[in-house]
Design an enzyme around this catalytic site. Structure first.
Site, PDB file in Angstrom:
ATOM      1  N   SER A 183       0.803  -0.822   0.226  1.00 43.06           N
ATOM      2  CA  SER A 183       0.113  -0.098   0.057  1.00 43.06           C
ATOM      3  C   SER A 183       1.040   1.415   0.551  1.00 43.06           C
ATOM      4  O   SER A 183       2.047   1.297  -1.148  1.00 43.06           O
ATOM      5  CB  SER A 183      -1.235   0.218   1.254  1.00 43.06           C
ATOM      6  N   ASP A 273      -9.258  -4.974  -5.904  1.00 41.38           N
ATOM      7  CA  ASP A 273      -9.092  -3.965  -4.954  1.00 41.38           C
ATOM      8  C   ASP A 273      -9.464  -2.406  -5.267  1.00 41.38           C
ATOM      9  O   ASP A 273      -9.237  -1.818  -6.636  1.00 41.38           O
ATOM     10  CB  ASP A 273      -7.170  -3.112  -4.936  1.00 41.38           C
TER      11      ASP A 273
END
Length: 320
Positions: A183, A273
């Protein structure tokens, strides 16, 4: 399989939406000059956490604008000679994590440096405001100021300073400096290898901070990207400055730094995602010209990707 973005055959061709500033390269050369003029002033303090296998230290260094940045440093006690060093970066708002989590690399005879991002959940300070947490608004910090004051510019330079420190460690093998993270950590892995091309291998997972305009157009300016919506609502409610804003964000868009990477890349992507959409990740991946490959998880979103950490370790070991 669930589809929240483009099909894979389109993702691997996608070139990104966010504008690239005309002076992007000059911007980052100027930034690196500032880093060159920033003595790291490294301080190594033994930690209260120690193990029979690992020496553990709190490492502090100076980043641009005078911020003292903290990292956890672990090195194997029994290893003689030079050995690999892994640079580890954490997710948005978090910190370097527990010492225990890093011992797997020490067991391989590797050292590991895990950095706290300035102003987030660890001990690194943000000198652009008050000391302590300044979480909400890091993407847009400095957006109404000169582009040299963008918050993530400084963070990206911190990652390069960390890599330079790793390269100076007497125990470090300069041919085996590796980087990883997920991330925000995946974004900083890319930034680190782009700004310090001596990083030999990198394993980013669903990188953040890529292709902001694509996030906006997908109506996913929420969760990690929520501050984009907040900014428009408060400071440009009629979007009269939209092109200007996204162009300025282009200075800290990792898709444009990715082409500088020289190290080998292994990237993990979840096709479901909705936090960091796959297309934004591929906007960066597709601009990488170094040796690269990806691992796809069709049914996974912004979450633990089973087996990827094992693959990353094997990748660093030269076994994958």
């Amino acid at each position: 399989m669930p589809l929240v973005d483009m099909p894979l055959d389109q993702l691997i061709q996608y070139e990104g939406k966010n504008p690239r500033p005309a002076d992007f390269d000059a911007y980052w050369e100027r930034a690196l000059t500032e880093l060159d003029e920033t003595p790291p002033e490294v301080e190594l303090l033994p930690s209260s956490f120690q193990t029979p296998a690992a020496e553990c230290f709190d490492l502090y260094f100076t980043g641009v604008r005078g911020a003292r940045i903290h990292a956890k440093y672990l090195r194997p006690r029994s290893k003689e000679g030079k050995h690999p060093v892994v640079l580890q970066f954490h997710g948005y708002s978090s910190n370097a994590g527990d010492w225990k989590d890093k011992l797997a690399y020490v067991s391989l005879g590797y050292s590991i440096l895990a950095m706290d991002v300035r102003g987030q959940g660890g001990y690194s300070e943000d000198t652009g405001g008050v000391k302590g947490t300044t979480l909400n608004g890091h993407i847009i910090r400095g957006l109404d100021d000169h582009e040299d004051h963008l918050f993530f510019r400084h963070v990206y330079l911190d990652t390069a300073q960390l890599a330079r420190i790793a390269l100076m460690l007497p125990e470090a093998d300069p041919e085996q400096i590796f980087a990883c993270g997920g991330s925000q950590g995946g974004a900083l892995t890319i930034a680190c290898a782009a700004l310090e091309p001596r990083v030999k291998k990198l394993a980013p997972v669903y990188p953040f901070l890529c292709d902001y305009q694509r996030v906006w157009e997908m109506d996913l300016a929420k969760d990690a990207y929520a501050e984009l919506r907040t900014y428009f609502r408060y400071f440009d409610p009629q979007h009269q400055r939209e092109a200007e804003i996204f162009t300025k964000l282009g200075y800290i868009d990792l898709q444009f730094l990715a082409e500088r990477i020289q190290g080998e890349v292994l990237m993990g992507v979840g096709l479901a995602d909705t936090i960091c959409p796959p297309s934004t990740q591929f906007a960066a991946y597709n601009k990488m010209t170094a040796k690269k490959r990806y691992e796809i998880y069709p049914d996974y979103g912004h979450e633990y990707l089973p087996g990827f950490d094992d693959k990353a370790m094997q990748f660093f070991l030269g076994q994958y």
